[in-house]
Design a protein around this motif. Sequence first.
Motif, PDB file in Angstrom:
ATOM      1  N   ALA A  24      43.154 -37.513  24.762  1.00 60.80           N
ATOM      2  CA  ALA A  24      43.937 -36.039  24.599  1.00 60.80           C
ATOM      3  C   ALA A  24      43.555 -36.042  23.101  1.00 60.80           C
ATOM      4  N   ARG A  25      43.726 -36.620  22.227  1.00 59.54           N
ATOM      5  CA  ARG A  25      43.033 -37.621  20.997  1.00 59.54           C
ATOM      6  C   ARG A  25      41.251 -37.292  21.109  1.00 59.54           C
ATOM      7  N   ARG A  26      40.503 -37.440  21.806  1.00 64.32           N
ATOM      8  CA  ARG A  26      39.630 -37.629  21.971  1.00 64.32           C
ATOM      9  C   ARG A  26      38.931 -36.197  22.020  1.00 64.32           C
ATOM     10  N   ILE A  27      39.624 -34.857  23.005  1.00 60.51           N
ATOM     11  CA  ILE A  27      39.272 -33.798  23.454  1.00 60.51           C
ATOM     12  C   ILE A  27      39.728 -32.863  22.193  1.00 60.51           C
ATOM     13  N   ALA A  28      41.122 -33.124  21.849  1.00 67.21           N
ATOM     14  CA  ALA A  28      41.558 -32.406  21.321  1.00 67.21           C
ATOM     15  C   ALA A  28      40.695 -31.375  20.060  1.00 67.21           C
ATOM     16  N   ALA A  29      41.018 -30.289  20.090  1.00 58.93           N
ATOM     17  CA  ALA A  29      40.165 -29.009  19.255  1.00 58.93           C
ATOM     18  C   ALA A  29      40.313 -27.831  18.525  1.00 58.93           C
ATOM     19  N   PRO A  30      40.201 -26.718  19.024  1.00 59.27           N
ATOM     20  CA  PRO A  30      40.717 -25.972  18.780  1.00 59.27           C
ATOM     21  C   PRO A  30      39.675 -25.185  20.044  1.00 59.27           C
ATOM     22  N   ARG A  31      39.876 -24.051  20.858  1.00 64.76           N
ATOM     23  CA  ARG A  31      40.103 -23.582  22.152  1.00 64.76           C
ATOM     24  C   ARG A  31      40.496 -24.041  23.299  1.00 64.76           C
ATOM     25  N   VAL A  32      40.613 -25.293  22.652  1.00 66.96           N
ATOM     26  CA  VAL A  32      41.376 -26.525  23.966  1.00 66.96           C
ATOM     27  C   VAL A  32      42.769 -26.342  24.292  1.00 66.96           C
ATOM     28  N   ASP A  55      49.130 -34.994  17.108  1.00 72.05           N
ATOM     29  CA  ASP A  55      48.008 -35.326  17.441  1.00 72.05           C
ATOM     30  C   ASP A  55      46.721 -33.931  17.830  1.00 72.05           C
ATOM     31  N   CYS A  56      47.706 -34.443  19.090  1.00 67.29           N
ATOM     32  CA  CYS A  56      45.969 -33.142  19.083  1.00 67.29           C
ATOM     33  C   CYS A  56      46.297 -31.784  18.496  1.00 67.29           C
ATOM     34  N   THR A  57      47.550 -31.414  17.882  1.00 66.48           N
ATOM     35  CA  THR A  57      47.618 -30.406  17.711  1.00 66.48           C
ATOM     36  C   THR A  57      47.162 -29.839  16.670  1.00 66.48           C
ATOM     37  N   SER A  58      47.616 -30.876  15.715  1.00 69.65           N
ATOM     38  CA  SER A  58      46.124 -30.656  14.185  1.00 69.65           C
ATOM     39  C   SER A  58      45.149 -30.786  14.217  1.00 69.65           C
ATOM     40  N   ASN A  59      44.641 -31.463  15.661  1.00 71.10           N
ATOM     41  CA  ASN A  59      43.403 -31.090  15.734  1.00 71.10           C
ATOM     42  C   ASN A  59      42.561 -29.584  16.357  1.00 71.10           C
ATOM     43  N   GLY A  60      43.433 -28.709  16.487  1.00 73.00           N
ATOM     44  CA  GLY A  60      43.551 -27.715  16.294  1.00 73.00           C
ATOM     45  C   GLY A  60      43.303 -27.065  17.619  1.00 73.00           C
ATOM     46  N   ALA A  61      43.838 -28.565  18.738  1.00 74.06           N
ATOM     47  CA  ALA A  61      44.739 -28.419  19.726  1.00 74.06           C
ATOM     48  C   ALA A  61      45.803 -27.378  20.571  1.00 74.06           C
ATOM     49  N   ASN A  62      46.060 -26.735  21.410  1.00 77.77           N
ATOM     50  CA  ASN A  62      47.216 -25.718  22.178  1.00 77.77           C
ATOM     51  C   ASN A  62      47.420 -26.610  22.928  1.00 77.77           C
TER      52      ASN A  62
END
Length: 257
Positions: A24-32, A55-62
């Motif tokens: 989850a942390r690896r693939i978290a990104a904006p528009r994911v 953590d994933c939200t801080s990387n831009g993921a929803n």
Amino acid sequence: MSTASFDRVVLITGAGSGIGAALARRIAAPRVALMLHARGADAASRARLDAVAADCTSNGANCATVYGDLIERGAAEHAVHQTLATFGALDQLVANAGHAQRQTLGSLDADALAAAFAAMPGAFAALVKRATSALETSNHGRVVAVSSFVAHRYRADAPFAATAAAKAAVESLARTAAAELAPHGVTVNCVAPGFTRKERGPSADNASAWTRATEATPLGHVAEPADIAALIAFLLSDEARHITGQVIHVDGGLTLG
């Protein structure tokens, strides 16, 4: 939120720790968009999943979370339903939830075997069946199931009777799914980790057990969750679009012989 807002929507089961959390942390990104699942049997479990989501939200993921013991009837379908209800789509499914239990065939009882099959191949089949229509309409349809070396390495001094049988069944179901979903461009693969470092629980602190695991692994070290997550992330990518129906080992040579 409109599905046009996302490049892909991914459901990861067992995302509260270990391989699932690392992925989850690896693939978290904006528009994911990530739907992160855990059993949620206690407050600590929920806190761990919430921390991964943060953590994933801080990387831009929803991110959103869903809880449920996949051994229970309807829990797997509920996880997919919540993903579709929340994000309006499901492009990729990672069936990571599971466990490894040392157990000899002689000590195996019917309830333990049934529980292992319900939690692993039973849940995997239910997840894929519920997700099929969404996967078939996706341009990035992917399914990855996490298996285990125990389905390929049998030792009298390290028995995993129920887990090995259940993981072997997951691999068989994944190949069936790969054949059935291939005409729709959906790939289905399995990743079979070797000994992989734990983040929590009694086994994480059992130094002698980890020493034996290290000694048994030809490369001389056990995997970190991130090592397994790296391969899963690749299998979810567009670069892996021509790989399907495979069981890929990430075990440091553990199943060489």
